[in-house]
Each structure stands twice: as structure tokens, then as C-alpha cells.
Design a protein around this motif. Structure first.
Motif, PDB file in Angstrom:
ATOM      1  N   LEU A  14       0.829  -1.201   0.000  1.00 20.70           N
ATOM      2  CA  LEU A  14       0.000   0.000   0.000  1.00 20.70           C
ATOM      3  C   LEU A  14       0.865   1.255   0.000  1.00 20.70           C
ATOM      4  O   LEU A  14       1.839   1.343   0.755  1.00 20.70           O
ATOM      5  N   GLN A  15       0.498   2.216  -0.815  1.00 20.26           N
ATOM      6  CA  GLN A  15       1.218   3.492  -0.822  1.00 20.26           C
ATOM      7  C   GLN A  15       0.591   4.376   0.238  1.00 20.26           C
ATOM      8  O   GLN A  15      -0.591   4.683   0.197  1.00 20.26           O
ATOM      9  N   THR A  16       1.423   4.803   1.204  1.00 23.30           N
ATOM     10  CA  THR A  16       0.928   5.577   2.344  1.00 23.30           C
ATOM     11  C   THR A  16       1.123   7.077   2.180  1.00 23.30           C
ATOM     12  O   THR A  16       0.637   7.845   2.994  1.00 23.30           O
ATOM     13  N   GLN A  25       6.067   6.402  -0.342  1.00 19.88           N
ATOM     14  CA  GLN A  25       6.309   5.559   0.830  1.00 19.88           C
ATOM     15  C   GLN A  25       5.264   4.452   0.833  1.00 19.88           C
ATOM     16  O   GLN A  25       4.117   4.658   0.424  1.00 19.88           O
ATOM     17  N   TYR A  26       5.675   3.280   1.327  1.00 18.61           N
ATOM     18  CA  TYR A  26       4.808   2.107   1.279  1.00 18.61           C
ATOM     19  C   TYR A  26       4.718   1.426   2.639  1.00 18.61           C
ATOM     20  O   TYR A  26       5.606   1.551   3.471  1.00 18.61           O
ATOM     21  N   LYS A  27       3.631   0.694   2.793  1.00 16.81           N
ATOM     22  CA  LYS A  27       3.418  -0.135   3.973  1.00 16.81           C
ATOM     23  C   LYS A  27       2.867  -1.465   3.464  1.00 16.81           C
ATOM     24  O   LYS A  27       2.063  -1.495   2.534  1.00 16.81           O
ATOM     25  N   LYS A  29       0.878  -5.109   4.291  1.00 18.18           N
ATOM     26  CA  LYS A  29      -0.064  -5.798   5.175  1.00 18.18           C
ATOM     27  C   LYS A  29      -0.168  -7.236   4.677  1.00 18.18           C
ATOM     28  O   LYS A  29      -0.485  -7.477   3.514  1.00 18.18           O
ATOM     29  N   SER A  54      -8.988   0.303   3.420  1.00 15.45           N
ATOM     30  CA  SER A  54      -7.887   1.123   3.915  1.00 15.45           C
ATOM     31  C   SER A  54      -7.976   2.521   3.315  1.00 15.45           C
ATOM     32  O   SER A  54      -8.531   2.712   2.233  1.00 15.45           O
ATOM     33  N   SER A  55      -7.391   3.471   3.993  1.00 12.43           N
ATOM     34  CA  SER A  55      -7.325   4.826   3.438  1.00 12.43           C
ATOM     35  C   SER A  55      -6.140   4.972   2.485  1.00 12.43           C
ATOM     36  O   SER A  55      -5.972   6.014   1.864  1.00 12.43           O
ATOM     37  N   TYR A  56      -5.316   3.917   2.369  1.00 13.89           N
ATOM     38  CA  TYR A  56      -4.141   3.954   1.502  1.00 13.89           C
ATOM     39  C   TYR A  56      -4.455   3.360   0.131  1.00 13.89           C
ATOM     40  O   TYR A  56      -5.346   2.533  -0.015  1.00 13.89           O
TER      41      TYR A  56
END
Length: 72
Positions: A14-16, A25-27, A29, A54-56
Motif C-alpha cells: 500500500l502506498q501511504t 512511501q509504502y506499507k 499488510k 484502507s485509506s491507503y
């Protein structure tokens, strides 16, 4: 050597947002114990549905298949 399909895992990338230089930036899950009988299309559809909660923004989905090895 015998092999059997084990459970797979799915990771949502996910791109945050962006850092101060404008680089994304990424996260990640992860979801484990994906049934080995699930098709790639099914996994992708579930991944998209989960990412929509998600909001991302979803960048990509990674599927890792596992094989269990045993001696005969």
C-alpha cells in the motif's frame, strides 16, 4: 522427496504517501493461510476488497505459494 501444496500468503503493498523528497512511501499488510485451492483471480479480488477498506492506495498484491517437502 514428496511435495504437497501448503497454505499461501498474500501481501498488500500500500502506498501511504510521499516523503519530503517526493518519493512514494509504502506499507505492507500480510494475510496468511490462503487456501492452496484459491485461484489467482480470487486472491486478487479479495486483496482489492481488503485494500478498499484502507485509506491507503493499493500499489500491488504479492502472492507467495508454499510447498511442504517430506521424505518418502
Amino acid at each position: 522427496m514428496n511435495t504437497t501444496e501448503g497454505f499461501s500468503s498474500m501481501m498488500l503493498h500500500l502506498q501511504t504517501g510521499f516523503d519530503e523528497k517526493g518519493a512514494p512511501q509504502y506499507k505492507d499488510k500480510s494475510y496468511t493461510r490462503i487456501a492452496p485451492t484459491a485461484t489467482q483471480d480470487d486472491v486478487y479480488a479479495v486483496g482489492e476488497a481488503l485494500a478498499s477498506l484502507s485509506s491507503y492506495q493499493l500499489h500491488h498484491i504479492q502472492l507467495q505459494n508454499r510447498e511442504d517437502l517430506t521424505r518418502a
